[in-house]
Design an enzyme around this catalytic site. Structure first.
Site, PDB file in Angstrom:
ATOM      1  N   GLY A  31       2.212  -0.425  -0.885  1.00  0.00           N
ATOM      2  CA  GLY A  31       2.128  -1.629  -0.059  1.00  0.00           C
ATOM      3  C   GLY A  31       0.814  -2.349  -0.274  1.00  0.00           C
ATOM      4  O   GLY A  31      -0.019  -1.924  -1.078  1.00  0.00           O
ATOM      5  N   THR A  33      -1.795  -2.801   1.727  1.00  0.00           N
ATOM      6  CA  THR A  33      -3.010  -2.100   2.178  1.00  0.00           C
ATOM      7  C   THR A  33      -3.319  -0.948   1.226  1.00  0.00           C
ATOM      8  O   THR A  33      -4.483  -0.734   0.852  1.00  0.00           O
ATOM      9  CB  THR A  33      -2.834  -1.587   3.626  1.00  0.00           C
ATOM     10  OG1 THR A  33      -2.173  -2.579   4.404  1.00  0.00           O
ATOM     11  CG2 THR A  33      -4.187  -1.263   4.251  1.00  0.00           C
ATOM     12  N   ALA A  85       1.184   1.393   7.114  1.00  0.00           N
ATOM     13  CA  ALA A  85       2.357   1.550   7.981  1.00  0.00           C
ATOM     14  C   ALA A  85       2.816   0.169   8.405  1.00  0.00           C
ATOM     15  O   ALA A  85       2.046  -0.795   8.348  1.00  0.00           O
ATOM     16  CB  ALA A  85       2.010   2.391   9.203  1.00  0.00           C
ATOM     17  N   ASP A  86       4.064   0.085   8.820  1.00  0.00           N
ATOM     18  CA  ASP A  86       4.576  -1.182   9.349  1.00  0.00           C
ATOM     19  C   ASP A  86       4.300  -1.293  10.843  1.00  0.00           C
ATOM     20  O   ASP A  86       4.056  -2.383  11.356  1.00  0.00           O
ATOM     21  CB  ASP A  86       6.073  -1.295   9.051  1.00  0.00           C
ATOM     22  CG  ASP A  86       6.318  -1.297   7.554  1.00  0.00           C
ATOM     23  OD1 ASP A  86       5.756  -2.168   6.879  1.00  0.00           O
ATOM     24  OD2 ASP A  86       7.021  -0.401   7.056  1.00  0.00           O
ATOM     25  N   GLY A  97       8.211   2.043   5.384  1.00  0.00           N
ATOM     26  CA  GLY A  97       9.345   1.743   4.512  1.00  0.00           C
ATOM     27  C   GLY A  97       9.624   0.272   4.350  1.00  0.00           C
ATOM     28  O   GLY A  97      10.616  -0.104   3.715  1.00  0.00           O
ATOM     29  N   GLY A  99       8.252  -1.588   2.418  1.00  0.00           N
ATOM     30  CA  GLY A  99       8.279  -1.798   0.969  1.00  0.00           C
ATOM     31  C   GLY A  99       9.372  -0.985   0.281  1.00  0.00           C
ATOM     32  O   GLY A  99       9.520  -1.053  -0.945  1.00  0.00           O
ATOM     33  N   GLU A 105       7.136   8.429   0.011  1.00  0.00           N
ATOM     34  CA  GLU A 105       5.991   8.461   0.927  1.00  0.00           C
ATOM     35  C   GLU A 105       6.093   9.681   1.835  1.00  0.00           C
ATOM     36  O   GLU A 105       5.105  10.386   2.070  1.00  0.00           O
ATOM     37  CB  GLU A 105       5.949   7.187   1.773  1.00  0.00           C
ATOM     38  CG  GLU A 105       5.570   5.961   0.955  1.00  0.00           C
ATOM     39  CD  GLU A 105       5.679   4.658   1.722  1.00  0.00           C
ATOM     40  OE1 GLU A 105       6.267   4.649   2.816  1.00  0.00           O
ATOM     41  OE2 GLU A 105       5.179   3.640   1.213  1.00  0.00           O
ATOM     42  N   LYS A 123      -0.782  -3.929  13.348  1.00  0.00           N
ATOM     43  CA  LYS A 123       0.241  -2.876  13.218  1.00  0.00           C
ATOM     44  C   LYS A 123       0.297  -1.942  14.436  1.00  0.00           C
ATOM     45  O   LYS A 123       1.243  -1.164  14.575  1.00  0.00           O
ATOM     46  CB  LYS A 123      -0.031  -2.032  11.966  1.00  0.00           C
ATOM     47  CG  LYS A 123      -0.147  -2.822  10.670  1.00  0.00           C
ATOM     48  CD  LYS A 123       1.176  -3.330  10.213  1.00  0.00           C
ATOM     49  CE  LYS A 123       1.128  -4.053   8.882  1.00  0.00           C
ATOM     50  NZ  LYS A 123       0.731  -3.251   7.741  1.00  0.00           N
TER      51      LYS A 123
HETATM   52  C1  5RP Z   1       6.007   0.876   2.073  1.00  0.00           C
HETATM   53  C2  5RP Z   1       5.316   1.186   3.366  1.00  0.00           C
HETATM   54  C3  5RP Z   1       4.028   0.487   3.631  1.00  0.00           C
HETATM   55  O1  5RP Z   1       3.080   1.430   4.002  1.00  0.00           O
HETATM   56  C4  5RP Z   1       4.230  -0.491   4.739  1.00  0.00           C
HETATM   57  O2  5RP Z   1       5.298  -1.346   4.413  1.00  0.00           O
HETATM   58  C5  5RP Z   1       2.958  -1.306   5.005  1.00  0.00           C
HETATM   59  O3  5RP Z   1       2.725  -2.194   3.956  1.00  0.00           O
HETATM   60  P1  5RP Z   1       1.538  -3.242   4.001  1.00  0.00           P
HETATM   61  O4  5RP Z   1       0.267  -2.458   3.833  1.00  0.00           O
HETATM   62  O5  5RP Z   1       1.819  -4.156   2.838  1.00  0.00           O
HETATM   63  O6  5RP Z   1       1.622  -3.967   5.319  1.00  0.00           O
HETATM   64  O7  5RP Z   1       5.747   1.970   4.163  1.00  0.00           O
HETATM   65  O8  5RP Z   1       7.235   1.540   1.974  1.00  0.00           O
END
Ligand code: 5RP
Length: 221
Positions: A31, A33, A85-86, A97, A99, A105, A123
């Site tokens: 992702g 981050t 994380a989302d 998830g 992404g 993961e 988040k």
């Molecule tokens: C990918 C993930 C990521 O950790 C989640 O989507 C966060 O992404 P981002 O850092 O772009 O906000 O679980 O499967």
């Protein structure tokens, strides 16, 4: 806004490097981050032996920095896994998830002694479930799993045009207010055809590095 958020992501990625022991193989998430973290790892690549990646995309980015990507089977148990994380709660339960990399993961997190979650402040939530919960399913089970999810009160939507690194589909589930994430994670795992669900509660993060306007806050469960 996006720029400011990127600054927070970069700050937590920098802070995460302090959790990486010398000479180790580090677990790396997926992702935007996690990408900042990979870029920080690039700067200290001579201090680590290599990395296990949770996606093809992260493996590519690591290799782009000249970091050796090791398979989990060859690496064995890892000292630390760093990922975004989302959504995350103060109990360090997460939805992941967004992404689509949730299965790898969860595997790399399970094989790691410490999970360091890196997030910007947007988040952090009180209750998980506003972000649609990703569920990876075996293609032939898509319709059956969707009906089972409706029976649990969720509204599944097929992620259009998307195939996971493992050749499977993703159902994004709306409408769940997840008051007991450990219980729901287990219930979803028990549906035939579900490979992995995006709740990371049975194995939560151990440390959350949260990027805020006032700097990086460290939370532990
Ligand atoms: C990918 C993930 C990521 O950790 C989640 O989507 C966060 O992404 P981002 O850092 O772009 O906000 O679980 O499967």
């Amino acid at each position: 806004m996006a720029m400011a958020q990127d600054e927070l992501k970069r700050a937590v990625a920098r802070a995460a490097v302090a959790h990486v022991p010398a000479d180790c193989i580090v677990g790396v998430g997926t992702g935007s981050t996690a990408n900042f973290f990979i870029d920080e790892l690039g700067k200290i690549k001579h201090r680590i032996r290599g990395a296990v990646a949770s996606s093809e995309a992260s493996a590519k980015r690591l290799q782009g920095h000249g970091i050796e990507v090791v398979s989990l089977n060859d690496a064995g148990s890892l000292p630390v896994y760093v990922d975004g994380a989302d959504e995350i709660t103060r109990h360090l339960h997460m939805i992941k998830g967004g992404g689509g990399a949730l299965t790898r993961e969860k595997i790399v997190a399970a094989a790691s002694r410490k999970f360091v979650c890196v997030c910007d402040a947007s988040k952090l939530v009180d209750v998980l479930g506003k972000f649609p919960l990703p569920i990876e399913v075996i293609p032939m089970a898509r319709s059956y799993v969707a009906r089972e999810i409706v029976a649990l009160g969720g509204q599944p939507r097929l992620r259009a045009g998307f195939t996971t690194d493992n050749g499977n589909l993703i159902l994004d589930v709306l409408g769940l207010s997840i008051l007991n994430p450990v219980e729901l994670e287990t219930a979803l795992n028990n549906i035939a055809g579900v490979v992995t669900n995006g709740l990371f509660a049975r194995r939560p993060a151990d440390v959350l590095l949260l990027g805020t306007e006032n700097g990086v806050q460290t939370l532990t469960a």
